[in-house]
Structures are given as C-alpha cells and as structure tokens.
Design an enzyme around this catalytic site. Structure first.
Site, PDB file in Angstrom:
ATOM      1  N   GLU A 162       0.854  -1.195   0.000  1.00 35.85           N
ATOM      2  CA  GLU A 162       0.000   0.000   0.000  1.00 35.85           C
ATOM      3  C   GLU A 162       0.886   1.239   0.000  1.00 35.85           C
ATOM      4  OE1 GLU A 162      -3.483   0.228  -0.277  1.00 35.85           O
ATOM      5  OE2 GLU A 162      -2.458   2.073  -0.791  1.00 35.85           O
ATOM      6  N   LYS A 221       8.407  -1.466  -2.275  1.00 33.25           N
ATOM      7  CA  LYS A 221       7.790  -0.713  -1.184  1.00 33.25           C
ATOM      8  C   LYS A 221       8.860  -0.132  -0.254  1.00 33.25           C
ATOM      9  CE  LYS A 221       4.985   0.842   1.891  1.00 33.25           C
ATOM     10  NZ  LYS A 221       3.623   0.909   2.246  1.00 33.25           N
ATOM     11  N   CYS A 277       6.116   4.159   9.083  1.00 34.34           N
ATOM     12  CA  CYS A 277       6.770   3.453   7.983  1.00 34.34           C
ATOM     13  C   CYS A 277       8.228   3.815   7.728  1.00 34.34           C
ATOM     14  CB  CYS A 277       5.994   3.670   6.694  1.00 34.34           C
ATOM     15  SG  CYS A 277       4.422   2.817   6.723  1.00 34.34           S
TER      16      CYS A 277
END
Ligand code: UDX
Ligand code: UDX
Length: 463
Positions: A162, A221, A277
């Site tokens: 995501e 990612k 993150c």
C-alpha cells in the site's frame, strides 16, 4: 475466477481505509475487515461516524455509505477467512524489540500467526495478499507455512504493498499513482494476479496497475519509502547548513524543486519525519543489506535515520539554549502531537522525542492537538521507557483549547503542520504569554514576519 467475497485481517490505518474504498468501488464484492482488537472493531461499527478509530478526511462518509451493505467489521476472524476467496493481511509489523535483529528487523510474529490461522481454517483454495510492508522474501515464508500446515488446499501468495500516505488516504486510494501487484510467474500465479487486477480495475486505469514478481514488489515498497525519507533527511541536512551560512532552506528547496529532474515534493524541511513506515522500513532495509554482507549499502541507508535523529535532537537543544539554557519549570506549549496533519496517528512522531528531551530538562509541556488524546500522548511517552507513567504525568498536560495551552507559556513549539494553527489570533496568544515570547516553528508553517511584527521571537528550521 469471479471474486465476490474478500476479507482483510487488520483493521488499522491501512486495512480500514483500503477496504472501505474497495467496498465503495466494488458493490458486488462482500468485504469483511476483521481484527483481534474488539474495541477497535466496536469503534469501526459505531453509529457516530466521528468515532471510527482512524481519522482521515472523507473516510467517515465512505464507511457510512457501504457499512452494513457490503462492508463489515468483525472480530470473527475464522468465519471471515473461511468465506473469503481473497484474504488481505494488513496487520502491523513493528521493529523487533527483542532478540536477534532487535531495533532493526521487522517483527513478523503477527504475520506468521495470520498465516497459521489461514492454513488451519481454509477448506478451499485461497489467494493470500500481503498488504503489510514486509521484508523481501516474506511471501516465501508465508507460502511455506500455508503449504505445510494447511488442509491440502492451494494457496497463491501475492504482494500488493500500500502506498497511501496518512492524512490523504482517501485521495491516494481513489487516485493512486500506481497499484503494484507481485505474484508467481506460474500460470496459477498469473491467474491470482489477474483476480486482484480485476478488483482494482473497477476504478484504477489499467496503465497504472503494475505487475511484477513477488520480490520486486516487496522490495519496491521499501525502496519507495527509503527514497522519500532520504529526500526529507537531505533537505534537513541542508537546513542546518543554511542556518550557519545565512541561506534560507525554503528558498533553496524552491530553487532545486523547479528542476524537473528533482521535483518539488518532499522537500519541506522539518523537525524530522515520523510515522509508522519510514524509520521502520529503512531499518529493515539496513538489516536485510547487512544480512547479505552488504555493509556499504546498509551504512548508506542508515545515514537517513541518523540524520533524522540528529534533526529532532537539534530542535530540542535549540529550544533549551535559546531559553537561556534553563527550562526547568518553564511552560512550553506544543501545538501538534500527530506525526503529520490530518491524522490522529502519533507513531514515531517527532513531538514524542522533543517532549522527552525537554522533560529531561524538567520543563512542563502543555500539548494541544486537534485529534490526539491525552491517553495517547502519555502512552507514547511511556513507550520510550525513559520515565515511569507517574513521572511523565507530572510534566505533561493536554488542553482542548490551544489558547489555554499557550497561556503563561515561555515558548511555543510547532510540531505538526495543522492548517488551523495558521488561523489563530496570534496577538491574543502573544498577550497571554510570558515575555520574551518565543515560537519555534518545527514545520515552517507560520508567517514569521507577521509573528515578529507582533513581538514574538520567531525561529524556523533552516533560516
Ligand atoms: C500498516 C501495515 O500493515 C504495516 O506493515 C505498514 O508498515 C504500516 O501500515 P497499520 O494499518 O498502520 O499497518 O497498523 P495498525 O493501525 O497497527 O493496524 C494493524 C491492526 O492489525 C491492529 O488493529 C491490530 O489489532 C490488528 N492485528 C494485529 C490483528 O488483527 N491480528 C494480529 O495478529 C495482529
Ligand atoms: C509514507 C509514504 O509516503 C507512503 O507512500 C507509504 O505507504 C507509508 O509511508 P506516511 O508516513 O503516511 O506515508 O506520510 P508521509 O506523507 O510520507 O510523511 C512522513 C513523514 O515525513 C511525516 O512526519 C511528514 O511530516 C514528514 N515530511 C514529509 C517532511 O518532514 N517533509 C516533507 O517534505 C514531507
């Protein structure tokens, strides 16, 4: 395969919004979001949409439209897994706080638990989608568990990271720059990829849906977050040099951002990046590189974190030295505690570290954040384990009114770039503070000239 039923394990900042958008865009698919945390699920089901556990502009309305029709929030994990054709795993993967890889590697215990639960429950073939950000080659581990503990059914593992940013989750999900799907090159793998592509194709143009092998997807990612964080650390490194040389980092950012090869986004100097993150993913990258013996690669990326830690510390040191090297018993108001605006998420927020430093100097911190509760602020400080909860409680108070937070303060620190801070009656705030009144703008958010004209001693990052 026609997909009519999917589930998502993990009703957090990623799982909740992502599934709400899938449900909105795919009315023919039943979407169930499950979580072990009963309180969280109860809040997702709250009739008052202001109480859902994730604050994101526009999200409440979207949840309200589909909830009870084709969008469901539940704690019945086994049932949801059993009924679903596609299972998204969106549980958290924090940095390990124990054992080998402590402080660096991702803790995969929740992922493994999910894999084992899926294996135990599944009675027919399933597609399992990694939504959580994971170290490269995790898919292989999941597959191994599924294939060796399952009931003989076939599993296909896809990686579908995501890229939404908090605060703009709805917009990012509705109009993603790209959707990335990694899967096996086998015919079964390709079939699984197609099933997931077909879901996104309900609202994402085909040329924005990218398919790769699983490992490229997993590594992309981590790479994307490392590059984004690196830009912030790069501009923050320049901010310190600007302060010494008389250059202005906002002007430098504007000048370099107009170079189309560089681009203007993610060049805002700040008190340091936060969020769940950036730090975690870079530490992960560093750990993976080290484990392959790639020490130069590991050191290269680790500098991004080192610079970020330095920036946070530099900000608090500057507050102390400007306030005549003594802040014991002084009231310092914090405007903002969330790691960025438009979210109630505080994970790794710079505010936590700045507060910790200032409490070490025995300052009294008065926090106002439009979306963060006092309980959350205390639990963020407790997590650092610098002091006991009772000690933290002595030094930190929260206010529901920003004017009260600033009253009788020696200084204000801007930690989050909430738009409303710009609209305040700054003359009124100035009048209520002890003099000289300082503003340390950790987000370069306010109009410095205006504040200086009122009488504030105003400092921003990098000028
Ligand atoms: C996500 C991604 O999953 C993570 O990898 C990424 O790096 C950051 O974003 P996020 O949605 O922000 O995580 O995490 P969080 O808000 O903590 O939500 C995870 C949810 O999973 C929690 O509600 C937790 O209760 C739930 N959970 C966790 C389970 O339901 N089962 C578990 O075994 C573990
Ligand atoms: C990030 C990635 O952007 C997203 O694609 C990924 O899925 C998850 O991680 P997020 O952490 O939600 O998203 O927010 P982001 O907007 O990237 O901001 C991260 C931190 O960097 C924030 O603390 C923000 O204030 C800071 N930042 C960002 C700066 O200090 N300066 C900038 O110019 C940009």
């Amino acid at each position: 395969m026609k997909i009519t039923n999917i589930c998502c394990i993990g009703a957090g900042y990623v799982g909740g919004p992502t599934m709400a958008i899938i449900a909105q865009k795919c009315p023919h698919i039943k979407v169930t979001v499950v979580d072990l945390n009963e309180d969280r699920i109860a809040r997702w089901n709250d009739t008052n949409l202001d109480n859902i556990p994730v604050y994101e502009p526009g999200l409440g309305t979207i949840v309200g439209e589909s909830r009870g029709k084709n969008l469901f929030f539940s704690t019945q994990v086994d049932k949801a897994i059993d009924e679903a054709q596609i299972i998204f795993i969106s549980v958290n993967t924090p940095t390990k706080t124990y054992g080998s890889g402590k402080g660096m590697a991702a803790d995969l215990k929740y992922i493994e638990l999910c894999a084992r639960q899926i294996a135990r429950v599944s009675k027919d073939d399933k597609i399992v989608v990694e939504k959580s950000t994971l170290p490269v080659r995790t898919a292989e581990a999941i597959k191994n568990i599924l294939d060796n503990t399952g009931n003989g059914v076939q599993f296909q593992i896809l990686s579908n990271p995501e890229f939404l940013a908090e605060g703009t989750a709805v917009e990012d999900l509705l109009k993603p720059d790209r959707v990335l799907i990694g899967g096996d090159t086998t015919p079964e793998g390709q079939k699984a990829i197609k099933a997931l592509v077909d879901i996104y194709a309900n609202w994402v143009p085909n040329d924005k849906i990218l398919t790769t092998n699983v490992w490229s997807s997993e590594l992309s990612k981590l790479t994307a977050n490392a590059f984004l964080a690196q830009r912030v650390s790069s501009i923050n490194a320049m901010s310190e040099l600007c302060e010494k040389t008389g250059a202005d980092v906002n002007e430098v950012a504007r000048a370099i951002g107009m170079d189309s090869r560089i681009g203007s986004k993610f060049l805002k100097a700040s008190v340091g990046f936060g969020g769940s993150c950036f730090q975690k993913d870079i530490l992960n990258l560093v750990y993976i590189s080290k484990s392959f013996g790639l020490h130069q690669v590991a050191d290269y990326w680790e500098q991004v974190i080192i610079m970020n830690d330095h920036q946070k510390r530099r900000f608090s040191k500057n507050i102390v030295s400007t306030l005549y090297n003594t802040i014991a018993d002084k009231k310092i108001a914090f405007l903002g505690w969330a790691f960025k605006k438009d979210t109630n998420d505080t994970r790794e927020s710079a505010a936590i570290y700045v507060a910790d430093d200032l409490i070490n100097e025995q300052a009294n911190i008065a926090v106002y954040d439009p979306k963060v509760t006092h309980t959350q602020i205390l639990s963020d400080l407790d997590y650092l384990e610098t002091r006991t909860t009772d000690q933290n409680k002595k030094f930190i108070t929260s206010f529901n009114d920003p004017y009260e937070a600033c009253k009788n303060a020696h200084a204000i620190a801007i930690l989050t770039e909430w738009d409303e801070f710009k609209e305040y009656d700054w003359q009124k705030i100035y009048d209520s503070m002890l003099k000289p009144a300082f503003v340390f703008d950790g987000r370069n958010l306010l109009d410095g000239a205006k504040l200086k004209a009122i009488g504030f001693q105003y400092q921003e990052i990098g000028s």
